[in-house]
Design a protein around this motif. Structure first.
Motif, PDB file in Angstrom:
ATOM      1  N   UNK A 145       0.842  -1.193   0.000  1.00  0.00           N
ATOM      2  CA  UNK A 145       0.000   0.000   0.000  1.00  0.00           C
ATOM      3  C   UNK A 145       0.877   1.242   0.000  1.00  0.00           C
ATOM      4  N   UNK A 146       0.388   2.301  -0.617  1.00  0.00           N
ATOM      5  CA  UNK A 146       1.074   3.590  -0.558  1.00  0.00           C
ATOM      6  C   UNK A 146       0.327   4.519   0.379  1.00  0.00           C
ATOM      7  N   UNK A 147       1.067   5.457   0.941  1.00  0.00           N
ATOM      8  CA  UNK A 147       0.477   6.468   1.815  1.00  0.00           C
ATOM      9  C   UNK A 147       1.389   7.681   1.804  1.00  0.00           C
ATOM     10  N   UNK A 148       0.826   8.851   2.034  1.00  0.00           N
ATOM     11  CA  UNK A 148       1.654  10.047   2.126  1.00  0.00           C
ATOM     12  C   UNK A 148       2.682   9.892   3.241  1.00  0.00           C
ATOM     13  N   UNK A 149       3.859  10.372   2.985  1.00  0.00           N
ATOM     14  CA  UNK A 149       4.987  10.247   3.903  1.00  0.00           C
ATOM     15  C   UNK A 149       4.636  10.694   5.319  1.00  0.00           C
ATOM     16  N   UNK A 150       3.940  11.826   5.456  1.00  0.00           N
ATOM     17  CA  UNK A 150       3.662  12.368   6.785  1.00  0.00           C
ATOM     18  C   UNK A 150       2.494  11.688   7.478  1.00  0.00           C
ATOM     19  N   UNK A 151       1.868  10.702   6.829  1.00  0.00           N
ATOM     20  CA  UNK A 151       0.788   9.940   7.460  1.00  0.00           C
ATOM     21  C   UNK A 151       1.240   8.528   7.855  1.00  0.00           C
ATOM     22  N   UNK A 152       2.515   8.216   7.636  1.00  0.00           N
ATOM     23  CA  UNK A 152       3.105   6.940   8.065  1.00  0.00           C
ATOM     24  C   UNK A 152       3.977   7.217   9.287  1.00  0.00           C
ATOM     25  N   UNK A 153       3.544   6.729  10.452  1.00  0.00           N
ATOM     26  CA  UNK A 153       4.199   7.063  11.716  1.00  0.00           C
ATOM     27  C   UNK A 153       5.099   5.912  12.165  1.00  0.00           C
ATOM     28  N   UNK A 154       6.361   6.211  12.364  1.00  0.00           N
ATOM     29  CA  UNK A 154       7.290   5.206  12.863  1.00  0.00           C
ATOM     30  C   UNK A 154       6.861   4.745  14.249  1.00  0.00           C
ATOM     31  N   UNK A 155       6.903   3.432  14.471  1.00  0.00           N
ATOM     32  CA  UNK A 155       6.563   2.888  15.781  1.00  0.00           C
ATOM     33  C   UNK A 155       7.625   1.873  16.173  1.00  0.00           C
ATOM     34  N   UNK A 156       8.126   2.018  17.386  1.00  0.00           N
ATOM     35  CA  UNK A 156       9.126   1.092  17.914  1.00  0.00           C
ATOM     36  C   UNK A 156       8.476   0.297  19.035  1.00  0.00           C
ATOM     37  N   UNK A 157       8.238  -0.981  18.765  1.00  0.00           N
ATOM     38  CA  UNK A 157       7.481  -1.801  19.706  1.00  0.00           C
ATOM     39  C   UNK A 157       7.782  -3.276  19.469  1.00  0.00           C
ATOM     40  N   UNK A 158       7.782  -4.079  20.548  1.00  0.00           N
ATOM     41  CA  UNK A 158       7.965  -5.522  20.384  1.00  0.00           C
ATOM     42  C   UNK A 158       6.687  -6.237  19.960  1.00  0.00           C
ATOM     43  N   UNK A 159       5.576  -5.514  19.863  1.00  0.00           N
ATOM     44  CA  UNK A 159       4.310  -6.130  19.489  1.00  0.00           C
ATOM     45  C   UNK A 159       4.356  -6.646  18.055  1.00  0.00           C
TER      46      UNK A 159
END
Length: 356
Positions: A145-159
């Motif tokens: 899937x594509x999405x605007x750069x500023x709508x993809x939020x980096x998440x750091x999680x072991x989940x």
């Protein structure tokens, strides 16, 4: 690539699983995501069946399998603007960035991200303007899937991807409602539809603010709802006036509406706040306007989400302040089974779709 295409408003037959879809190419300000997981939401089903059309007045499940003959395609989307078909739905999306457009920092490749479900408009910046991922643009029901750069939020999680995919739509909806009415420590909050994705998220998010939760759900889910933090559980259909008394709560978080709605303003104290982001039991209710103004109540309809709502949600996830509630996972090709299971309402939390 594989993906599910919505071909028009209607029943489950409007969802077509395909294995020959082209992998999308990111535009200059977009990123390409390898989707790890998505999830089932009311908004995806409501959009498919055209429930948002003003000509539809019944509860969601009435047309959840076959659609509504009365739905008008001209106003059947949540925004009231006709959708463009075919459309890949999927408001929830967790995955990894594998390519970026020419205007995006290539260092983003490899990032694990969550996509914001309620996004800023594609054009313009009108007050309360927004779009839904998987509605006004293609979403997460696919391998890529594509999405605007500023709508993809980096998440750091072991989940896991499945656990992370349970958060964006439901938890941001709940957090937005809680943020809008400014729930404070020590207040008493009633949550309707408490066993659903948004309702169960709201329980955790209200407790995070050290407020008291009175949850309304079916009686067979009482123990599970207590286990995720509710201080009191009331069986759906029980008189709230008889159980709680008039003028007894500070806030109502409503996801249900329907025939029991008239009790909600009555149980609010003077100066109380009511917030709503769903009407699964039916959108048309009876209201005594005198209750609204004589008690100085505040009503908040919640769709638009300020950016800080999702930013805060990412922080809560990374700090371990909220927990995913994944009831079951399904292969994306089994989306019909997943949506039927969703309609049965016999689970708590979220149903997750895996593209593999």
């Amino acid at each position: 690539m594989c993906g599910v295409v919505l071909t028009g408003h209607g029943g489950l037959d409007k969802l077509e699983y395909k294995t020959d879809l082209p992998i999308p190419s990111p535009s200059s300000q977009e990123v390409l995501i390898r989707v790890g997981a998505s999830a089932v939401n009311n908004t995806d089903i409501n959009t498919r069946i055209g429930w948002y059309s003003k000509s539809v007045t019944s509860e969601t499940n009435t047309g959840a399998s076959a659609g509504f003959d009365s739905a008008n395609d001209d106003d059947a989307s949540w925004s009231g603007v006709p959708l463009t078909f075919p459309r890949i739905q999927g408001a929830d999306c967790c995955g990894e960035i594998i390519a970026v457009g020419s205007g995006v920092n290539p260092n983003r490749i490899g990032e694990r991200v969550l996509v914001r479900a309620l996004q800023s408009p594609l054009t313009g910046d009108a007050d309360f303007g927004c779009i839904t991922y998987g509605s006004e643009c293609d979403g997460g029901f696919s391998q890529y899937a594509t999405v605007r750069d500023d709508e993809a939020f980096t998440v750091e999680s072991p989940l896991t991807d499945a656990e992370l995919a349970s958060f964006p739509c439901a938890y941001s909806t709940a957090e937005n409602m809680i943020d809008r009415v400014n729930v404070r420590a020590g207040e008493t909050v009633v949550i309707t539809g408490a066993s659903g994705g948004v309702g169960s998220a709201a329980i955790q998010l209200v407790k995070r603010r050290q407020a008291n939760v009175i949850a309304i759900c079916s009686s067979d889910k009482r123990d599970q709802i207590k286990a995720i933090g509710a201080d009191q559980v009331i069986s759906r259909g029980t008189s709230l006036i008889d159980t709680l008394g008039a003028d007894s709560v500070d806030v109502v978080i409503d996801l249900v509406a329907g025939p029991q709605w008239p009790e909600l303003p009555d149980i609010l104290r003077r100066g109380g706040r009511y917030t709503v982001a769903g009407a699964i039991a039916g959108p048309i209710v009876d209201m005594d306007v005198r209750t609204l103004y004589l008690k100085d109540l505040s009503f908040f309809g919640c769709t638009y989400q300020p950016r800080h709502v999702f930013e805060n949600l990412i922080k809560y996830i990374e700090h371990g302040e909220i927990n995913p509630l994944v009831s079951k996972t399904f292969a994306l090709k089994d989306i019909g089974v997943a949506q039927r299971t969703f309609m049965e309402k016999k689970f708590i939390g979220k149903l997750v779709l895996l593209p593999k």
